[in-house]
Motif scaffolding. Structure first.
Motif, mmCIF file in Angstrom:
data_model
loop_
_atom_site.group_PDB
_atom_site.id
_atom_site.type_symbol
_atom_site.label_atom_id
_atom_site.label_comp_id
_atom_site.label_asym_id
_atom_site.label_seq_id
_atom_site.Cartn_x
_atom_site.Cartn_y
_atom_site.Cartn_z
ATOM 1 N N LYS A 1 89.437 109.235 17.344
ATOM 2 C CA LYS A 1 90.033 110.394 16.667
ATOM 3 C C LYS A 1 90.527 111.419 17.680
ATOM 4 O O LYS A 1 91.604 112.006 17.506
ATOM 5 N N GLU A 2 89.772 111.647 18.741
ATOM 6 C CA GLU A 2 90.178 112.598 19.774
ATOM 7 C C GLU A 2 91.444 112.113 20.491
ATOM 8 O O GLU A 2 92.356 112.891 20.776
ATOM 9 N N LYS B 1 94.299 112.731 18.177
ATOM 10 C CA LYS B 1 94.621 114.167 18.149
ATOM 11 C C LYS B 1 95.489 114.563 19.341
ATOM 12 O O LYS B 1 96.450 115.306 19.196
#
Length: 153
Positions: A137-138, A141
């Motif tokens: 997810k990071e 992002k």
């Protein structure tokens, strides 16, 4: 349960067996100029995915699948073997600098650059992408933010 997971990952590994060809949705490293042009035209980033030689690794297959899903809408994807990247002295300096320590064997790393291949905007490797949902997810992002900065949207 563990046997089932291993079986599923083995099947995924076979789906991503390459025999020298890029996986579906990826361009070959030999098509890098076309990939750059497409990225510029579509307002996307350019991701070079450097993979080692071990195509039987289910962990690599999982990482490749998770990384691809995370960034495929933001990037033009280019597939390369680690050996191809190391041997290609004509690649842009930023690519050579970032991939000089790429691991061959059972490994995969996503390097996401601006469309001109001048600046690395995000990087993720097998450890992060194979099963660490927070790290994936990071990574997504960072890529999303870089694309928004690129397009202003």
């Amino acid at each position: 349960m563990k046997t089932l997971v291993i079986l599923v990952l083995s099947i995924a590994a076979n789906c991503y067996s390459f025999a020298g060809d890029a996986p579906r949705g990826f361009m070959e490293l030999s098509e890098l100029e076309e990939a750059k042009a497409e990225a510029l035209e579509k307002g996307k980033l350019l991701a070079i995915v450097a993979k080692g030689n071990d195509d039987a690794c289910p962990r690599c297959a999982a990482a490749l699948e998770n990384g691809t899903k995370a960034i495929k809408t933001d990037c033009v994807l280019v597939f390369a073997r680690v050996s191809e990247v190391r041997e290609n002295k004509e690649l842009p300096a930023a690519v050579l600098a970032e991939t000089k320590d790429a691991i061959s064997g059972a490994w995969v790393t996503f390097y996401v650059f601006d469309a001109g291949l001048e600046k690395l905007v995000a990087e993720a490797d097998r450890k992060q992408l194979e099963s660490d949902k927070d790290a994936t997810k990071e990574f997504k992002k960072k890529v999303d933010a870089a694309r928004k900065e690129l397009t202003g949207k």
